[in-house]
Scaffold this active site. Structure first.
Site, PDB file in Angstrom:
ATOM      1  N   ALA A   1       0.885  -1.167   0.000  1.00 21.46           N
ATOM      2  CA  ALA A   1       0.000   0.000   0.000  1.00 21.46           C
ATOM      3  C   ALA A   1       0.923   1.216   0.000  1.00 21.46           C
ATOM      4  CB  ALA A   1      -0.902  -0.037   1.224  1.00 21.46           C
TER       5      ALA A   1
ATOM      6  N   SER B   1       5.415   7.092  11.986  1.00 25.69           N
ATOM      7  CA  SER B   1       4.505   8.228  11.935  1.00 25.69           C
ATOM      8  C   SER B   1       4.970   9.248  10.904  1.00 25.69           C
ATOM      9  CB  SER B   1       4.422   8.887  13.310  1.00 25.69           C
ATOM     10  OG  SER B   1       3.546   9.975  13.239  1.00 25.69           O
TER      11      SER B   1
ATOM     12  N   GLY C   1       2.697   9.903   8.111  1.00 25.79           N
ATOM     13  CA  GLY C   1       1.855   9.719   6.928  1.00 25.79           C
ATOM     14  C   GLY C   1       2.667   9.352   5.702  1.00 25.79           C
TER      15      GLY C   1
ATOM     16  N   LYS D   1       4.030   4.874  20.110  1.00 24.26           N
ATOM     17  CA  LYS D   1       3.304   5.389  18.932  1.00 24.26           C
ATOM     18  C   LYS D   1       1.848   5.700  19.308  1.00 24.26           C
ATOM     19  CE  LYS D   1       1.954   6.398  14.788  1.00 24.26           C
ATOM     20  NZ  LYS D   1       1.013   5.611  14.108  1.00 24.26           N
TER      21      LYS D   1
ATOM     22  N   HIS E   1       1.786   8.856  21.195  1.00 21.76           N
ATOM     23  CA  HIS E   1       1.981   9.921  20.200  1.00 21.76           C
ATOM     24  C   HIS E   1       0.638  10.297  19.566  1.00 21.76           C
ATOM     25  CE1 HIS E   1       2.073  10.874  15.911  1.00 21.76           C
ATOM     26  NE2 HIS E   1       3.123  11.636  16.172  1.00 21.76           N
ATOM     27  N   ASN E   2      -0.114   9.301  19.157  1.00 21.45           N
ATOM     28  CA  ASN E   2      -1.400   9.590  18.516  1.00 21.45           C
ATOM     29  C   ASN E   2      -2.374  10.247  19.479  1.00 21.45           C
ATOM     30  OD1 ASN E   2      -0.150   8.162  16.491  1.00 21.45           O
ATOM     31  ND2 ASN E   2      -2.007   7.130  15.844  1.00 21.45           N
TER      32      ASN E   2
ATOM     33  N   GLU F   1      -1.479  13.753  19.781  1.00 20.56           N
ATOM     34  CA  GLU F   1      -1.921  14.425  18.545  1.00 20.56           C
ATOM     35  C   GLU F   1      -3.397  14.842  18.681  1.00 20.56           C
ATOM     36  OE1 GLU F   1      -0.877  12.163  14.985  1.00 20.56           O
ATOM     37  OE2 GLU F   1      -2.878  12.589  14.213  1.00 20.56           O
TER      38      GLU F   1
ATOM     39  N   ARG G   1     -16.363   6.746  51.670  1.00 22.37           N
ATOM     40  CA  ARG G   1     -16.218   5.318  51.331  1.00 22.37           C
ATOM     41  C   ARG G   1     -16.266   4.454  52.594  1.00 22.37           C
ATOM     42  NH1 ARG G   1     -11.372   3.922  49.283  1.00 22.37           N
ATOM     43  NH2 ARG G   1     -12.196   2.163  48.132  1.00 22.37           N
TER      44      ARG G   1
HETATM   45  P1  2AM Z   1      -3.303  -6.736  -0.614  1.00 17.85           P
HETATM   46  O1  2AM Z   1      -2.726  -5.723  -1.550  1.00 17.85           O
HETATM   47  O2  2AM Z   1      -3.101  -8.128  -1.087  1.00 17.85           O
HETATM   48  O3  2AM Z   1      -4.737  -6.426  -0.233  1.00 17.85           O
HETATM   49  C1  2AM Z   1      -2.617  -2.708   3.263  1.00 17.85           C
HETATM   50  O4  2AM Z   1      -3.939  -3.080   3.230  1.00 17.85           O
HETATM   51  C2  2AM Z   1      -1.721  -3.893   2.969  1.00 17.85           C
HETATM   52  O5  2AM Z   1      -2.061  -4.965   3.831  1.00 17.85           O
HETATM   53  C3  2AM Z   1      -1.825  -4.408   1.549  1.00 17.85           C
HETATM   54  O6  2AM Z   1      -0.540  -4.725   1.139  1.00 17.85           O
HETATM   55  C4  2AM Z   1      -2.709  -5.629   1.690  1.00 17.85           C
HETATM   56  O7  2AM Z   1      -2.464  -6.635   0.741  1.00 17.85           O
HETATM   57  C5  2AM Z   1      -2.271  -6.130   3.046  1.00 17.85           C
HETATM   58  N1  2AM Z   1      -3.295  -6.963   3.671  1.00 17.85           N
HETATM   59  C6  2AM Z   1      -4.499  -6.565   4.125  1.00 17.85           C
HETATM   60  N2  2AM Z   1      -5.158  -7.603   4.668  1.00 17.85           N
HETATM   61  C7  2AM Z   1      -4.355  -8.673   4.545  1.00 17.85           C
HETATM   62  C8  2AM Z   1      -4.471 -10.042   4.931  1.00 17.85           C
HETATM   63  N3  2AM Z   1      -5.552 -10.498   5.586  1.00 17.85           N
HETATM   64  N4  2AM Z   1      -3.433 -10.853   4.652  1.00 17.85           N
HETATM   65  C9  2AM Z   1      -2.347 -10.392   4.025  1.00 17.85           C
HETATM   66  N5  2AM Z   1      -2.181  -9.114   3.636  1.00 17.85           N
HETATM   67  C10 2AM Z   1      -3.167  -8.268   3.889  1.00 17.85           C
END
Ligand code: 2AM
Length: 511
Positions: free
Chosen positions: A40, A157, A159, A212, A215-216, A219, A475
């Site tokens: 992704a 972190s 993005g 992390k 941190h969020n 934020e 209490r």
């Molecule tokens: P994909 O492209 O095959 O969907 C963000 O969603 C990342 O996580 C992507 O690379 C996605 O792969 C992977 N991903 C999401 N769910 C998954 C799962 N159950 N098993 C393996 N990879 C997963």
């Protein structure tokens, strides 16, 4: 036939020898410094970032066609290589193998770990760079340790842009992994000051993901504080968008210098295609993905008063009740006819100081939670390093975090930021303005959950005596829960308050 058998035996012998050779010598195939699973946008950008810094990365994804797409598009012309399967990926890695997972948090991480384990050797490293829950990371760390594999859970972190050009990285887990990943991690991380990387070893087990998470949460607090300042500017001082943008631009040259203040000024300036400001047209109903909530839940779980993050989460919840609020606004009244008559420039400066003081409280609370987690889990956390990790690359990046780092440099065991001279003086300098803003806001009916909770926390923290003596008495009165005397802490007493209850305390019987 016999000749054939002899030949095939020779072939098998040669094959075995070549396998033995391949295991002992660096294979020509083993060219990648690290593998990354999960293509992704975060995963892709981290790969390109590592490639920019001279590392050879092997890319893999559950849906393998995405590997091909990536190599033919974003990664075209780079040194990035791809893998067709996990076996293929593992064979292309230098040892100890380093595998970074950037997949959806939860089951996907466990599934990949299960598939990787049989393909790996003792000392190989699996890193989870996703948004995993810290307890899952601790569990994975422990179970992989039993298999002699090194597991790391790293907060990432900043993005998409951060991933591409310098994220804040917060790795924790099996410390033996750190010397093997330090170079890659610190090379690709954001840099501040004279080139210090926003990445260091956080601590054991799930410490990286815990940090992390905090941190969020922080934020959430920072964003809500800015929203409250905006609300006061808009509804008490009746400032227009350009005036407010200018104010935030000015504030960004002060102690509040930070990414979130900077983008707030830009948001206030932003105009739609029709030439009018976009901001007032946006529906005032906030979303959340849950990491702020996790911080608040941890705070409750470990008994740490992280009130500001809690209020920031609840402020989002209240905002999301839009339809209900529209109804309520028709019947519930606030203060009538109270107009601001003071000095506007002065009050604007007061709001800035209220924001600064509240922010100090929020970070003091966040670090209290880190300290408590360290006690709960037996982690040894480097608080100054954590401040530096957040100093750049991430959403809460700010000059202010450099000051926190300095406070922990002065005293690594600092119990509370509020007890550091720099911060106690800063709060002292802001205090009158802060109280003035809270009073005026309350008089005018402006909701300021974070400004007010910060001030209440400050007043609670600085009081030697709180009314909890009465609480303990109550209490004991209704539930025989016992109390300690100031003169003799550690000894628990029960009083027969009414004359007709028993003399037995609740610790002595099961009611
Ligand atoms: P994909 O492209 O095959 O969907 C963000 O969603 C990342 O996580 C992507 O690379 C996605 O792969 C992977 N991903 C999401 N769910 C998954 C799962 N159950 N098993 C393996 N990879 C997963």
């Amino acid at each position: 036939m016999r000749k054939f058998s002899r030949d095939s035996a020779a072939v098998v012998r040669t094959l075995i020898q070549s396998v033995i050779l391949r295991r002992n010598q660096p294979s020509t195939m083993a060219q990648a410094d690290i593998a990354l699973i999960g293509l992704a946008v975060m995963g892709q950008n981290l790969i390109l970032n590592m490639n920019d810094h001279g590392f050879v990365v092997c890319a893999f994804n559950r849906t393998v066609s995405k590997v091909h797409d990536f190599l033919n598009n974003e990664a075209k012309g780079t040194k990035v290589i791809g893998a067709e399967s996990l076996e293929d990926m593992v064979s292309k890695l230098k040892k100890p193998r380093r595998i970074l997972l950037l997949v959806k948090a939860g089951q996907a991480v466990d599934d990949f770990i299960d598939k990787l384990v049989p393909l790996l050797e003792p000392g190989d490293i699996i890193i989870d760079g996703g948004n995993s829950e810290y307890r899952d990371t601790t569990r994975r760390c422990k179970s992989l340790k039993e298999k002699n594999l090194l597991f790391v859970g790293s907060g990432v972190s900043g993005g998409e842009d951060g991933a591409r050009y310098g994220p804040s990285l917060m790795p924790g887990g099996h410390k033996d992994a750190w010397p093997h990943i330090k170079d890659i991690f610190q090379s690709i991380a954001a840099k501040v000051g004279t080139g210090e990387p926003c990445c260091d070893w956080v601590g054991d087990e799930g410490a990286g993901h815990f940090v992390k998470m905090v941190h969020n949460g922080i934020e959430y607090g920072d964003m809500q504080l800015i929203c409250e300042a905006y609300h006061l500017m808009k509804d008490v001082l009746c400032m227009d968008h350009d005036e407010m943008a200018q104010a935030f631009d000015q504030w960004n040259k002060t102690e509040l210098d930070s990414f979130l203040i900077e983008i707030t000024a830009n948001i206030l300036k932003f105009k739609d295609a029709d030439g009018t400001h976009l901001l007032p047209k946006i529906r005032d109903s906030a979303g959340q993905k849950g990491t702020g909530k996790w911080t608040a839940i941890s705070a409750l779980e470990y008994g740490t008063p992280v009130t500001l993050i809690g209020e920031a989460v609840f402020a989002r919840c209240l905002s999301s009740l839009k339809d209900e609020r529209v109804q309520a606004s028709k019947s519930l009244t606030g203060p009538q006819g109270v107009k601001f008559t003071g000095n506007k420039a002065q009050f604007l400066e007061d709001i800035r100081k209220a924001l600064y003081a509240s922010k100090i409280i929020s970070y003091a609370q966040g670090f209290m939670l880190l300290r408590q987690a360290a006690v709960e889990f037996g982690w040894s956390l480097n608080y100054g390093a954590i401040a530096l990790m957040w100093r750049g690359g991430c959403i809460i990046r700010s000059v202010f975090l450099g000051k926190i780092k300095e406070a922990f440099d002065r005293n690594s065991e600092l119990q509370s930021l509020l007890l550091d001279n720099f911060f106690s003086k800063a709060v002292q300098d802001c205090q009158d303005s802060w109280r003035g803003v809270v009073s005026t806001g309350v008089q005018q009916g402006i909701p300021m959950p974070c400004f007010t909770t910060a001030l209440s926390f400050y007043d609670g923290y600085r009081h030697e005596m709180l009314p909890a003596n009465l609480l303990q008495a109550q209490r004991d009165y209704f539930g025989a829960h016992t109390y300690e005397l100031l003169s003799n802490p550690g000894k628990f007493n029960h009083t027969n308050w009414t004359g007709h209850g028993g003399k037995v305390s609740s610790s002595s019987y099961n009611a």
